[in-house]
Design a protein around this motif. Structure first.
Motif, PDB file in Angstrom:
ATOM      1  N   MET A   1      51.697 -14.726  35.229  1.00 30.29           N
ATOM      2  CA  MET A   1      52.459 -15.461  34.222  1.00 30.29           C
ATOM      3  C   MET A   1      52.033 -16.914  34.262  1.00 30.29           C
ATOM      4  SD  MET A   1      56.588 -15.697  33.822  1.00 30.29           S
ATOM      5  CE  MET A   1      56.796 -16.419  35.449  1.00 30.29           C
TER       6      MET A   1
ATOM      7  N   HIS B   1      63.579 -16.507  28.087  1.00 29.78           N
ATOM      8  CA  HIS B   1      62.198 -16.994  28.163  1.00 29.78           C
ATOM      9  C   HIS B   1      61.690 -16.812  29.579  1.00 29.78           C
ATOM     10  CE1 HIS B   1      58.775 -19.807  27.991  1.00 29.78           C
ATOM     11  NE2 HIS B   1      58.846 -19.690  26.667  1.00 29.78           N
ATOM     12  N   GLU B   2      60.387 -16.541  29.707  1.00 22.71           N
ATOM     13  CA  GLU B   2      59.834 -16.260  31.029  1.00 22.71           C
ATOM     14  C   GLU B   2      59.922 -17.465  31.961  1.00 22.71           C
ATOM     15  OE1 GLU B   2      55.131 -17.008  29.865  1.00 22.71           O
ATOM     16  OE2 GLU B   2      55.852 -15.025  30.381  1.00 22.71           O
ATOM     17  N   GLN B   3      59.863 -18.677  31.423  1.00 21.60           N
ATOM     18  CA  GLN B   3      59.986 -19.845  32.292  1.00 21.60           C
ATOM     19  C   GLN B   3      61.420 -20.019  32.787  1.00 21.60           C
ATOM     20  OE1 GLN B   3      57.724 -22.493  29.486  1.00 21.60           O
ATOM     21  NE2 GLN B   3      56.807 -23.207  31.399  1.00 21.60           N
TER      22      GLN B   3
END
Length: 520
Positions: free
Chosen positions: A1, A163-165
């Motif tokens: 990621m 969200h991935e963050q």
């Protein structure tokens, strides 16, 4: 990621909770949500426009102000102030019917909060501290509706991770970290970290929580908050989630295959003539962690099981009363007449009954052997003795299991809580019957769900042990003695002598003698 640096300003986005709805009629536009009804007049075009915008898309507070002013056509300062005042009144009134998101300006939100109660408002402020911060030890991360969410039994809000963050941030908060450390690890600037951490803190999901929460384990508090109304927005109660999916479990569990022992049945008229009054039984009831020289008999075990757990009748379905299934009538009550509890007997020292584990066939009033492996039998019995601090092995261990599907077919969220309530009333019934019969009862607070499933031949997630109860013959030291004898720092309150008097009267009746006179 791959995580990218973010230096843009962060903003809030608002939208009505998807479970809310707008209706019009009677000259009003009404918002219906889990927390009630809020209405505005249809002539109040700015507020109507605001509600319609919130129902269809995510909107910033600034955009809502612009929309309200533009719809009103306000130009003078006084007009603008009046419109904005109504807007903020409306936003306050609809409060927790709003979902709020936080994220970089111009992007979909990274975190989204949903209120679980109606009386607490979510107020987001950037985190301003410099001390390390972490997720609450009560926080749980799970999948819901295709998204990860963070929640706890303590927090009145649930936060969706969009969200991935943001998900990486949640993971990094597994241990205390400073804002600078988080920014370096996640390749985000400190402003972003402060907004995101502040969002989680406002939802009461960081470690800055109520100190009283240290009395809870995460799963216990989560279970408590999600198995009662008031702090959850999940589907709840008698919703019949599987009514069109599969038929309900049968009201009475079919007896397993195996050698069977037909149990003696008590006689109603004989019991009516000889059973002690309820006041004596209730007051003399006590936990006895020891057993007599002579073993409990098969006839005593048969009477106990008949009076505690037999099936008295099956009835239904009754579609007119929202009961599209067959109910079960036993000597103790169960929610919705579910009759979910089953009884297993692990016999150690019962005169006339081989040492083995049995299923109690509550329809036929018989015991069906399910296991005679001495190692497994000893494991269950030893666990019972250990649960009471190493007391002697009971004559018989009564294990209550639950056929969970009898409850979850009808109830959402509260099924397991209901089965524990059923165990409670079954325990009390067992205590009263055992006391009336002159047996030694002791309910246990824990048991081995894995081992009992092996012994009884159960699929653990379909039917599992939920309560254990030791039973045996009454030892002489417990027969009619003062239940408070030997207790240190004992202090009486409301008629504590009733228990002693009841015990002496029951003992005298059992031994066919006159009870000692009470001192005047």
């Amino acid at each position: 990621m791959t995580l990218t640096q973010s230096t843009r300003p962060y903003e809030r986005l608002l939208r009505l909770d998807p479970s809310s709805r707008l209706t019009s009629g009677g000259g009003q536009l009404a918002l219906w949500s889990r927390f009630g009804r809020v209405a505005v007049g249809e002539r109040d075009r700015p507020m109507v426009a605001v509600l319609q915008a919130l129902a269809t898309t995510e909107v910033t507070p600034t955009d809502l102000e612009r929309l309200a002013l533009a719809t009103a056509g306000a130009t003078a300062t006084d007009d603008e102030i009046a419109v904005l005042a109504r807007l903020h009144w409306l936003l306050d009134r609809i409060g927790n019917a709003l979902e709020q998101q936080i994220g970089p300006a111009g992007e979909p939100g990274w975190l989204r909060v949903t209120a679980l109660t109606g009386d607490l408002r979510f107020t987001h402020r950037p985190y301003t501290g410099n001390a390390p911060v972490a997720l609450s030890r009560l926080a749980l991360l799970r999948r819901r509706d295709g998204r990860m969410v963070v929640e706890s039994g303590l927090a009145p809000f649930r936060v969706g991770v969009l969200h991935e963050q943001a998900l990486a941030l949640v993971g990094a908060l597994a241990e205390p970290r400073t804002v600078a450390d988080l920014a370096a690890r996640l390749a985000l600037d400190e402003t972003a970290i402060r907004h995101l951490v502040g969002f989680l803190a406002a939802a009461q999901l960081t470690d800055a929580v109520d100190p009283a929460a240290d009395q809870w384990d995460p799963h216990e508090l989560y279970f408590h908050s999600r198995s009662r109304c008031g702090r959850t927005d999940e589907s709840f109660g008698a919703t019949f989630p599987f009514v069109d999916v599969r038929p309900p479990l049968p009201p009475v569990k079919p007896a397993p295959a195996g050698p069977a022992v037909v149990l003696p049945r008590p006689d109603f008229d004989a019991l009516r003539a000889t059973d002690p009054p309820l006041v004596l039984v209730q007051e003399a009831r006590r936990s006895v962690r020891g057993f007599g020289v002579e073993p409990m008999t098969l006839a005593q075990l048969g009477e106990f099981l008949y009076r505690v757990g037999r099936v008295r009748s099956v009835y239904g379905p009754d579609h007119d009363n929202r009961m599209p299934y067959e109910g079960v009538d036993r000597p103790y009550p169960t929610g919705g007449a579910s009759g979910d509890l089953e009884i297993y007997v692990t016999a150690h020292r019962v005169a006339g009954l081989p040492r083995a584990a049995y299923h109690y066939d509550a329809w036929e009033h018989r015991l069906v052997q399910v296991c005679d492996d001495p190692t497994l039998i000893q494991g269950l019995l030893a666990g019972a003795a250990q649960a009471t601090g190493g007391t002697p092995t009971p004559d018989a261990l009564i294990t209550f299991t639950s056929r969970f599907g009898r409850l979850t077919w009808k109830y959402d969220a509260m099924g397991y809580a209901a089965t524990l309530k059923h165990v409670g009333v079954a325990y009390q019934t067992a205590y009263l019957v055992a006391t009336a019969m002159g047996l030694a009862p002791c309910g246990l607070g824990s048991g081995d769900a894995h081992l009992s499933a092996r012994v009884f031949g159960l699929d653990w997630q379909v039917e599992s042990s939920v309560g254990e109860f030791m039973l045996g013959s009454l030892p002489r030291w417990a027969d009619g003695t003062d239940p408070h004898q030997g207790r240190t720092n004992w202090r009486g309150a409301n008629d504590p002598d009733w228990a002693r008097r009841a015990g002496r009267l029951l003992s005298a009746a059992r031994h066919d003698r006159v009870a000692p006179e009470e001192p005047s």
